[in-house]
Design an enzyme around this catalytic site. Structure first.
Site, short mmCIF file in Angstrom:
data_model
loop_
_atom_site.label_atom_id
_atom_site.label_comp_id
_atom_site.label_asym_id
_atom_site.label_seq_id
_atom_site.Cartn_x
_atom_site.Cartn_y
_atom_site.Cartn_z
N MET A 122 1.38 -4.25 -2.16
CA MET A 122 0.31 -3.28 -1.85
C MET A 122 0.63 -2.58 -0.53
SD MET A 122 -1.58 -3.70 -4.50
CE MET A 122 -0.18 -4.11 -5.51
N THR A 123 -0.30 -1.86 0.01
CA THR A 123 -0.07 -1.21 1.32
C THR A 123 0.76 0.07 1.26
OG1 THR A 123 -0.18 -3.27 2.58
CG2 THR A 123 0.99 -1.50 3.62
N THR A 124 0.52 0.94 2.24
CA THR A 124 1.45 2.04 2.49
C THR A 124 1.73 2.08 3.99
OG1 THR A 124 0.41 3.34 0.74
CG2 THR A 124 1.83 4.53 2.28
#
Lengths: 222, 192
Positions: B1-3
């Site tokens: 997940m995450t950016t």
């Protein structure tokens, strides 16, 4: 009490000295005269190569540790070789983790810790002192480490036979802005003066402009 | 997940990251910090397993402090990236991998640098880069907007809009953007 002391020669003696370390220093002072000198633009290592006999190749006395650091030593040559290998491994380990050249301070600390660990237990301390010369982020570095593990930083060091006389010659002739040729002449004069005559001497130098440590060709005794 | 996003300019570096921590299909936290300063001049943005990444950052901080104290001058950004990579690589080879992808960015005496570390220990140096589940979307924005001569402030805006674009379409990213700008002069503010 005295008998107890006899049985544990690796402990402090009643005067508070570690006699094994004193003996190790004594062993160094019987080694070949070896000098380190740091000027503005270079650091120089010079070591007398003990008079050899016919059919014998002279021993290596100046060592490349990594491309930017060199070492020399005095005392038992086997001990010197082992210590040099210790710092060579440390230099490569640093490259493995950080992909940069190790700094001379860290190298001397590795050497100090290694030597010091041999003063704590019932083993023989190394009978060798080592001088490191190199260039790092903090500039030109010259460090001497003795068998107790004590590191010294400075611009001039002498170890081995008649080191005090040799150092006095260096002290009198030393200028921070001296050229390499002048420094080579000075350390040669100091080593030959301390040994009463011409000697075979091996030199190694690290220059500020190139950042490389290189051994100089062994000059035959004049 | 995450950016996460990192951009290098001639005047400094920019890091940006979203603030969402996912627990499967659930938003575990909406206020997670994903950018950490290693010191005044170097920072990392983390993606992947939070626990692994935070531990790795703490470990890197400790190792960097030790080395800096011992040798008397700070690590270059490249040294920091290599340090983290060797920890991660040793983890992978001993069957205890760190499930992380990091952006290591900062300024040193040579200027600004952006490096990426993946969980195998590989290190690459980039002008701009992104990691995490939203990175394909962020890269679209970065590829469009990045120029070699981009100003630091424009890079900050580009990094933020890249993360915002990813937050629009990636369910693993969201809940706001953190941005960290490290200008070149930060290095001089340090001990050396």
């Amino acid at each position: 009490m005295a008998a107890e002391m006899q049985r544990m020669p690796f402990f402090y003696n009643p005067e508070g000295r570690l006699v094994q370390v004193d003996y190790a220093l004594q062993a160094v002072s019987r080694g070949s005269t070896t000098l380190g000198l740091k000027a503005k633009d270079f650091a120089l290592l010079s070591s007398q190569v003990r008079p050899t006999r016919a059919l014998l190749e002279p021993a290596e006395k100046v060592f490349v540790v990594d491309e930017h650091v060199g070492a020399t030593g005095s005392g038992y040559i086997g001990d010197v070789n082992t210590l040099v290998d210790e710092v060579r491994v440390a230099a490569q380990r640093h490259r493995l983790v950080y992909e940069t050249r190790i700094d001379v301070g860290t190298l001397s600390r590795v050497l100090s810790q290694h030597l010091h660990s041999f003063t704590l237990y019932a083993v023989r301390p190394f009978g060798a002192s080592v001088i490191l010369a190199g260039l790092d982020e903090l500039g030109l570095q010259l460090v001497q480490v003795d068998p107790s593990g004590t590191p010294f930083r400075g611009s001039g060091f002498a170890i081995g036979q008649n080191a005090d006389e040799a150092l006095e010659v260096v002290r009198q002739g030393y200028r921070p802005d001296m050229t390499l040729d002048e420094a080579l002449a000075l350390t040669t004069r100091a080593i030959e003066g301390a040994n009463g005559g011409s000697s075979q001497i091996e030199h190694g130098v690290v220059r500020r402009e190139t950042g490389k440590f290189e051994r100089l060709a062994l000059a035959a005794a004049s | 997940m995450t950016t996460t996003v990192g951009i290098r300019t001639k005047d400094g570096v920019v890091l940006a990251a979203d603030k969402r921590a996912s627990k499967g299909f659930f938003v575990g936290s909406k206020v997670v910090q994903k950018i950490f300063a290693l010191d005044d001049a170097t920072a990392v943005a983390i993606a992947g397993q939070m626990s692994d990444a935070e531990y790795l950052v703490s470990l890197a901080k400790a190792e960097r402090r030790l080395l800096t104290l011992r040798r008397g001058f700070p690590l270059s950004v490249r040294e920091s990236a290599r340090l983290i990579s060797s920890i991660v690589y040793n983890g992978m080879k001993s069957y205890n991998p760190f499930f992380v992808e990091l952006v290591v960015a900062g300024v040193d005496r040579e200027g600004a640098h952006v490096y990426t570390n993946d969980m195998s220990g590989a290190v690459t140096s980039e002008d701009f880069m992104s990691s995490g589940s939203g990175s394909p979307i962020a890269y679209g924005v970065l590829e469009q907007g990045y120029r070699q001569e981009i100003a630091l402030d424009d890079a900050r805006k580009l990094a933020e809009s890249a993360v915002r674009a990813a937050m629009e379409r990636d369910p693993g990213s969201g809940n706001g953007v953190d941005v960290l700008v490290v200008p070149n002069h930060r290095f001089n503010a340090e001990v050396n």
